[in-house]
Design a protein around this motif. Structure first.
Motif, PDB file in Angstrom:
ATOM      1  N   LEU A  36      16.199  76.191  36.364  1.00  0.00           N
ATOM      2  CA  LEU A  36      15.679  75.821  35.051  1.00  0.00           C
ATOM      3  C   LEU A  36      14.773  74.621  35.273  1.00  0.00           C
ATOM      4  O   LEU A  36      15.231  73.579  35.756  1.00  0.00           O
ATOM      5  CB  LEU A  36      16.804  75.467  34.087  1.00  0.00           C
ATOM      6  N   ILE A  37      13.487  74.770  34.973  1.00  0.00           N
ATOM      7  CA  ILE A  37      12.523  73.680  35.099  1.00  0.00           C
ATOM      8  C   ILE A  37      12.270  73.103  33.716  1.00  0.00           C
ATOM      9  O   ILE A  37      11.911  73.832  32.781  1.00  0.00           O
ATOM     10  CB  ILE A  37      11.211  74.167  35.741  1.00  0.00           C
ATOM     11  N   VAL A  38      12.462  71.798  33.604  1.00  0.00           N
ATOM     12  CA  VAL A  38      12.289  71.085  32.342  1.00  0.00           C
ATOM     13  C   VAL A  38      11.067  70.190  32.467  1.00  0.00           C
ATOM     14  O   VAL A  38      10.981  69.358  33.378  1.00  0.00           O
ATOM     15  CB  VAL A  38      13.524  70.218  32.026  1.00  0.00           C
ATOM     16  N   TRP A  78      11.449  78.156  32.461  1.00  0.00           N
ATOM     17  CA  TRP A  78      10.611  76.940  32.368  1.00  0.00           C
ATOM     18  C   TRP A  78      10.503  76.563  30.900  1.00  0.00           C
ATOM     19  O   TRP A  78      10.100  77.386  30.078  1.00  0.00           O
ATOM     20  CB  TRP A  78       9.237  77.245  32.948  1.00  0.00           C
ATOM     21  N   ILE A  79      10.865  75.322  30.572  1.00  0.00           N
ATOM     22  CA  ILE A  79      10.791  74.904  29.175  1.00  0.00           C
ATOM     23  C   ILE A  79       9.960  73.630  29.021  1.00  0.00           C
ATOM     24  O   ILE A  79      10.126  72.675  29.767  1.00  0.00           O
ATOM     25  CB  ILE A  79      12.190  74.697  28.559  1.00  0.00           C
ATOM     26  N   ASN A  80       9.047  73.659  28.069  1.00  0.00           N
ATOM     27  CA  ASN A  80       8.335  72.458  27.627  1.00  0.00           C
ATOM     28  C   ASN A  80       9.080  71.899  26.431  1.00  0.00           C
ATOM     29  O   ASN A  80       9.330  72.620  25.454  1.00  0.00           O
ATOM     30  CB  ASN A  80       6.903  72.777  27.223  1.00  0.00           C
ATOM     31  N   VAL A  81       9.456  70.626  26.491  1.00  0.00           N
ATOM     32  CA  VAL A  81      10.334  70.057  25.467  1.00  0.00           C
ATOM     33  C   VAL A  81       9.687  68.938  24.657  1.00  0.00           C
ATOM     34  O   VAL A  81      10.333  68.353  23.772  1.00  0.00           O
ATOM     35  CB  VAL A  81      11.642  69.541  26.110  1.00  0.00           C
ATOM     36  N   GLY A  82       8.414  68.609  24.930  1.00  0.00           N
ATOM     37  CA  GLY A  82       7.794  67.483  24.247  1.00  0.00           C
ATOM     38  C   GLY A  82       8.222  66.167  24.876  1.00  0.00           C
ATOM     39  O   GLY A  82       9.178  66.109  25.661  1.00  0.00           O
ATOM     40  N   THR A  83       7.533  65.103  24.555  1.00  0.00           N
ATOM     41  CA  THR A  83       7.808  63.804  25.168  1.00  0.00           C
ATOM     42  C   THR A  83       8.944  63.073  24.471  1.00  0.00           C
ATOM     43  O   THR A  83       9.209  63.267  23.288  1.00  0.00           O
ATOM     44  CB  THR A  83       6.549  62.925  25.155  1.00  0.00           C
ATOM     45  N   GLY A  84       9.606  62.220  25.215  1.00  0.00           N
ATOM     46  CA  GLY A  84      10.649  61.373  24.663  1.00  0.00           C
ATOM     47  C   GLY A  84      12.051  61.854  24.981  1.00  0.00           C
ATOM     48  O   GLY A  84      12.324  63.057  25.049  1.00  0.00           O
ATOM     49  N   SER A  85      12.959  60.900  25.182  1.00  0.00           N
ATOM     50  CA  SER A  85      14.340  61.228  25.525  1.00  0.00           C
ATOM     51  C   SER A  85      15.041  62.020  24.434  1.00  0.00           C
ATOM     52  O   SER A  85      15.866  62.895  24.718  1.00  0.00           O
ATOM     53  CB  SER A  85      15.127  59.939  25.792  1.00  0.00           C
ATOM     54  N   CYS A  86      14.729  61.718  23.181  1.00  0.00           N
ATOM     55  CA  CYS A  86      15.405  62.421  22.094  1.00  0.00           C
ATOM     56  C   CYS A  86      15.082  63.911  22.130  1.00  0.00           C
ATOM     57  O   CYS A  86      15.972  64.755  21.935  1.00  0.00           O
ATOM     58  CB  CYS A  86      15.039  61.817  20.746  1.00  0.00           C
ATOM     59  N   ASP A  90      17.868  66.982  22.877  1.00  0.00           N
ATOM     60  CA  ASP A  90      18.078  68.051  21.913  1.00  0.00           C
ATOM     61  C   ASP A  90      17.844  69.423  22.526  1.00  0.00           C
ATOM     62  O   ASP A  90      18.627  70.348  22.308  1.00  0.00           O
ATOM     63  CB  ASP A  90      17.148  67.865  20.711  1.00  0.00           C
ATOM     64  N   TYR A  91      16.754  69.567  23.283  1.00  0.00           N
ATOM     65  CA  TYR A  91      16.414  70.892  23.803  1.00  0.00           C
ATOM     66  C   TYR A  91      17.188  71.261  25.053  1.00  0.00           C
ATOM     67  O   TYR A  91      17.634  72.406  25.211  1.00  0.00           O
ATOM     68  CB  TYR A  91      14.904  70.973  24.067  1.00  0.00           C
ATOM     69  N   LEU A  92      17.381  70.326  25.970  1.00  0.00           N
ATOM     70  CA  LEU A  92      18.082  70.657  27.217  1.00  0.00           C
ATOM     71  C   LEU A  92      19.546  71.005  26.948  1.00  0.00           C
ATOM     72  O   LEU A  92      20.102  71.914  27.584  1.00  0.00           O
ATOM     73  CB  LEU A  92      17.971  69.507  28.210  1.00  0.00           C
ATOM     74  N   LEU A  93      20.181  70.320  26.018  1.00  0.00           N
ATOM     75  CA  LEU A  93      21.577  70.620  25.710  1.00  0.00           C
ATOM     76  C   LEU A  93      21.755  72.048  25.206  1.00  0.00           C
ATOM     77  O   LEU A  93      22.835  72.637  25.375  1.00  0.00           O
ATOM     78  CB  LEU A  93      22.116  69.632  24.669  1.00  0.00           C
ATOM     79  N   LEU A  94      20.717  72.617  24.601  1.00  0.00           N
ATOM     80  CA  LEU A  94      20.811  73.991  24.114  1.00  0.00           C
ATOM     81  C   LEU A  94      21.054  74.976  25.250  1.00  0.00           C
ATOM     82  O   LEU A  94      21.532  76.097  25.014  1.00  0.00           O
ATOM     83  CB  LEU A  94      19.532  74.384  23.362  1.00  0.00           C
ATOM     84  N   PHE A  95      20.732  74.574  26.485  1.00  0.00           N
ATOM     85  CA  PHE A  95      20.877  75.460  27.633  1.00  0.00           C
ATOM     86  C   PHE A  95      22.217  75.258  28.352  1.00  0.00           C
ATOM     87  O   PHE A  95      22.408  75.737  29.459  1.00  0.00           O
ATOM     88  CB  PHE A  95      19.707  75.264  28.602  1.00  0.00           C
ATOM     89  N   ALA A 205      16.217  59.113  32.411  1.00  0.00           N
ATOM     90  CA  ALA A 205      17.575  58.595  32.186  1.00  0.00           C
ATOM     91  C   ALA A 205      18.396  59.618  31.409  1.00  0.00           C
ATOM     92  O   ALA A 205      19.565  59.879  31.736  1.00  0.00           O
ATOM     93  CB  ALA A 205      17.532  57.264  31.444  1.00  0.00           C
ATOM     94  N   ALA A 206      17.795  60.211  30.399  1.00  0.00           N
ATOM     95  CA  ALA A 206      18.482  61.255  29.629  1.00  0.00           C
ATOM     96  C   ALA A 206      18.675  62.508  30.465  1.00  0.00           C
ATOM     97  O   ALA A 206      19.731  63.152  30.409  1.00  0.00           O
ATOM     98  CB  ALA A 206      17.686  61.572  28.364  1.00  0.00           C
ATOM     99  N   PHE A 207      17.675  62.852  31.271  1.00  0.00           N
ATOM    100  CA  PHE A 207      17.769  64.045  32.119  1.00  0.00           C
ATOM    101  C   PHE A 207      18.961  63.954  33.056  1.00  0.00           C
ATOM    102  O   PHE A 207      19.774  64.889  33.149  1.00  0.00           O
ATOM    103  CB  PHE A 207      16.480  64.211  32.922  1.00  0.00           C
ATOM    104  N   TYR A 208      19.105  62.836  33.749  1.00  0.00           N
ATOM    105  CA  TYR A 208      20.188  62.722  34.717  1.00  0.00           C
ATOM    106  C   TYR A 208      21.554  62.581  34.047  1.00  0.00           C
ATOM    107  O   TYR A 208      22.575  63.002  34.609  1.00  0.00           O
ATOM    108  CB  TYR A 208      19.927  61.577  35.681  1.00  0.00           C
ATOM    109  N   ALA A 209      21.595  62.014  32.852  1.00  0.00           N
ATOM    110  CA  ALA A 209      22.876  61.942  32.132  1.00  0.00           C
ATOM    111  C   ALA A 209      23.358  63.341  31.765  1.00  0.00           C
ATOM    112  O   ALA A 209      24.553  63.653  31.875  1.00  0.00           O
ATOM    113  CB  ALA A 209      22.721  61.085  30.878  1.00  0.00           C
ATOM    114  N   ILE A 210      22.441  64.205  31.349  1.00  0.00           N
ATOM    115  CA  ILE A 210      22.812  65.583  31.017  1.00  0.00           C
ATOM    116  C   ILE A 210      23.061  66.388  32.282  1.00  0.00           C
ATOM    117  O   ILE A 210      23.981  67.218  32.336  1.00  0.00           O
ATOM    118  CB  ILE A 210      21.717  66.235  30.153  1.00  0.00           C
TER     119      ILE A 210
END
Length: 264
Positions: A36-38, A78-86, A90-95, A205-210
């Motif tokens: 999964l590429i974010v 491959w998902i484009n999620v927009g900029t910003g940790s928020c 929101d989007y990565l957790l859906l996976f 920071a959000a990426f690695y926490a998830i």
């Protein structure tokens, strides 16, 4: 996934419809993806222009998009999620209920010192959460830790650095500050540098926490796009610098991406 992530998904689904990732991104829930590429904004068309891939856009909304990438029998979401940790949270957790063997973040990063040039490929040694978004991943909002340092799995990072080096690519490890505002970071540059940050972006920071909750091998790959200490802007780069940046994004990055995905 670990129990904490399962609890997060259970609570969200209690108040929402199911299959939100499929609704937003159109990616099948029934495929075992090799990765999964974010990416906040890098579409596969921007990165894989010289690669022999089949790219299918599977879906999207105004601020997000999903793609299915196929190459050499690899199946990549491959998902484009927009900029910003928020947005990333929101989007990565859906996976969380999807099945994938590796999790890879790719994006641009600004350099804060003269030790990094535009086009350098980097990965966080740690990500400093200069954001509030990470707090929502904790048990209580009152557990907020200002400028908390989030660390990737060091052994896997070193493995990928070694893989890159074996293939003639230098992957630089650096400390990364995660900001909530691009415009306002310039008013706080000296303070941001005082945290020992080499680079600045918004999401790792959000990426690695998830990633820690998802419990799959995970790596963030960042291309230096600008350097405030050298006066090289993200918008308005000269032609020579632009070519260097595009070479990393379209040649070096995709080559390393597929080597990481193939890695056992």
């Amino acid at each position: 996934m670990n129990d904490k992530l399962q609890q997060i998904l259970n609570k969200m689904q209690k108040y929402n419809t199911e299959h939100l990732a499929a609704i937003h991104f159109g990616l099948s829930e029934n495929i075992l993806y090799d990765a999964l590429i974010v990416a906040p904004t890098y579409s596969p068309q921007k990165v894989l222009t010289g690669s022999d891939c089949r790219i299918t856009k599977t879906g999207g909304q105004m601020y997000c998009a999903g793609y299915f990438v196929e190459k050499d029998n690899l199946k990549i979401a491959w998902i484009n999620v927009g900029t910003g940790s928020c947005n990333l949270i929101d989007y990565l957790l859906l996976f969380g209920n999807y099945h994938f063997s590796k999790l890879i973040f790719i994006g641009a990063v600004g350099a804060l010192t003269d030790q990094f040039a535009v086009g350098d490929l980097c990965t966080p040694a740690c990500s400093i959460a200069g954001t509030l978004a990470n707090t929502y991943l904790k048990e209580s909002l009152k557990a907020y830790v200002p400028f908390e340092k989030i660390y990737p799995a060091e052994s896997y990072v070193e493995k990928i650095i070694g893989l890159a080096a074996a293939n003639g690519c230098q992957l630089k490890k650096a400390s990364v500050f995660c900001t909530d505002s691009i415009t306002m970071e310039y008013s706080h540059l000296e303070e941001i540098k005082s945290f020992g940050a080499d680079l600045i972006e918004m999401e790792t920071a959000a990426f690695y926490a998830i990633a820690d909750m998802m419990e799959v091998p995970s790596i963030a790959l960042l291309i230096v796009s600008d350097n405030s200490s050298l006066g090289i802007p993200i918008v308005g780069r000269n032609e020579e610098v632009q070519k260097i940046y595009h070479h990393t994004r379209q040649v070096i990055l995709p080559d390393l991406l597929f080597k990481i995905i193939h890695l056992q």
